[in-house]
Design a protein around this motif. Sequence first.
Motif: not given
Lengths: 284, 308
Positions: A126, A129-130, A132, A160, A163-164, A167, A170-171, B46, B49-53, B83
Amino acid sequence: MGEDVPDEVVRSLEATARALRREILLEARASGAERPARPLAAADLLTALLFHELPERPPTLPFPRVDRLVFAHGEAGPALRAALRLRCTSAGGEPRVALEGTGGNEGDGPGADPRLIDTSPTGRAHGMGIAVGLAVDARIARRPGPVYALLGERECAAGGTWEALLVAGEHRLHNLVAVLDLDRPEGDPSPDPHATPGAIEGRLRSFGYETIGVDGHDLREILRGLERCRGAGTGPHALVAHTVRGRGVSFMEDPHASQSRPPSDEEYERALVELSGPAGGPPA
Amino acid sequence: MEESCGRTLTDLGGRDPNLFALSGDPEDVNVVRPFGKRFPDRYLDLPHQEATMMSAATGLALRGRTVYASTRAVSAAGPGYPALRSTACHFRARVKVIATHGGLGAGGVGGSHPVLEDIGLMRGLPGMMVLVPADAPSAQIALLAIHSREGPAYLRLAAGRVPNVTDGSFQVGHAPELRAGSDLTIIAVGPLVARALEAAEALARVGVSTRVLDFASVKPFDEPSLLRAARDTGALLVLEDHSVLTGVGALVASTTSENYPVPVRRVGVADLLGEFEGPASPSERYGLATERVRDEAWELLRLRGKVQ
């Protein structure tokens, strides 16, 4: 790319890294169960990030060098605690701050830094993702400094994290810098051809990253790489660092001799002697 | 329910420049997309992409924003769960999950979508507020309530149209009494509050006085009203479109048995995953039909010696 990193900066950081390795050994020995090999591997990257990119006081630059640093490297938890303690000591604080038993940077105790977010107690998947979210926030608020995420080798195996990473590509989060600490046992480039630093760099490029591969024990190369990561780009950056477990203590680099169990007291003593040469000592 | 929440969120966004929204559901048109159209700088898609969300929402919240993360309940409580647990709950961040298509109403889009475990998962998370409004007016008030509170929250919205059964006087931690009664209490959540009121009406016709509590605030929940109902009516029937193993029925049974034991019946879904729909309605398939409610109510009244 600007001017090259001055020699005295590199030499000073090398001394800090040496001092950090000593603190890591003390930290690991005090905890009893920790194995210092992977924290030792992360020592040079952490030195560059915590003592150069994220200094104690904001640098006198026209803009902040760093917005945030996310620590997502569970295996190197002792290295973070050791680095925060070392930073406290070299700033004239108490030599032993009470960080034991916490995530390393929780609360507002001595050594804690609000710009540093320790996600290592929250699981492997995780932290990226944080980062991001932090990078999106900095982009909206138009703060210029990048957000760094230091990812350990195990974090780089978690779905995870990928995925981040995707993302962020992509962004086009060009203010995000992923620093990957791909530590390996000495003499073992990688058992898995898909997990070599080169393969991982290729995957990140396909996600839209600008990647820079470095020797994660060469501080000049690390600093040059981070400097390039701060440059303009169309997408996020990744500094892919190849490191060696146990680096800095000769006999701890041997995966068969000492990495499968916590070192003995005698081994700790030998290691501390090895690291107490004339080049040691935290920066003045 | 979704439209009114979408309007409320857009209004809130106009007043609060720190409000940010993330959408994990590419098919959402009603909940956060209207906000995204109006405030594109504070919105991110997103898709799936729920985990990253959830972890990115925590990152944004750590910088002082209030972040709404919206997707279907099955995704929010599925891939989003680890997450949410490890980031939003760990950092007690202002991450507000809007979970659409909660419960059995999601059945129309296929068997993978009904999620019947989410309330249990979410109320087990430390610091997570869990709200399951019965209708659109309550959902709007619930949205305003989570906005003004610290910490993470989970707002479960039912799919499709649900009748208005409350006056919107929703309050966090309160279980409003929608109908007074003394023989039996029906405690209901979400779209099943409407069925509880119908059942109470049917029972009234045969002389049974039934209290109805709207348990929209699942966490924190209204323990005083629950125990008062146990004392006053002596029997509790719980109605939910959720697994009986971990839902509001389980909460009611454990709370009363610790404090004031009375007979409790849980009418919800047994230990089942959602399935593709057949000719039977979801309610009939999963044992939530009106007849079942009536039979269980009758059984409780028999246990209390109120009927033969």
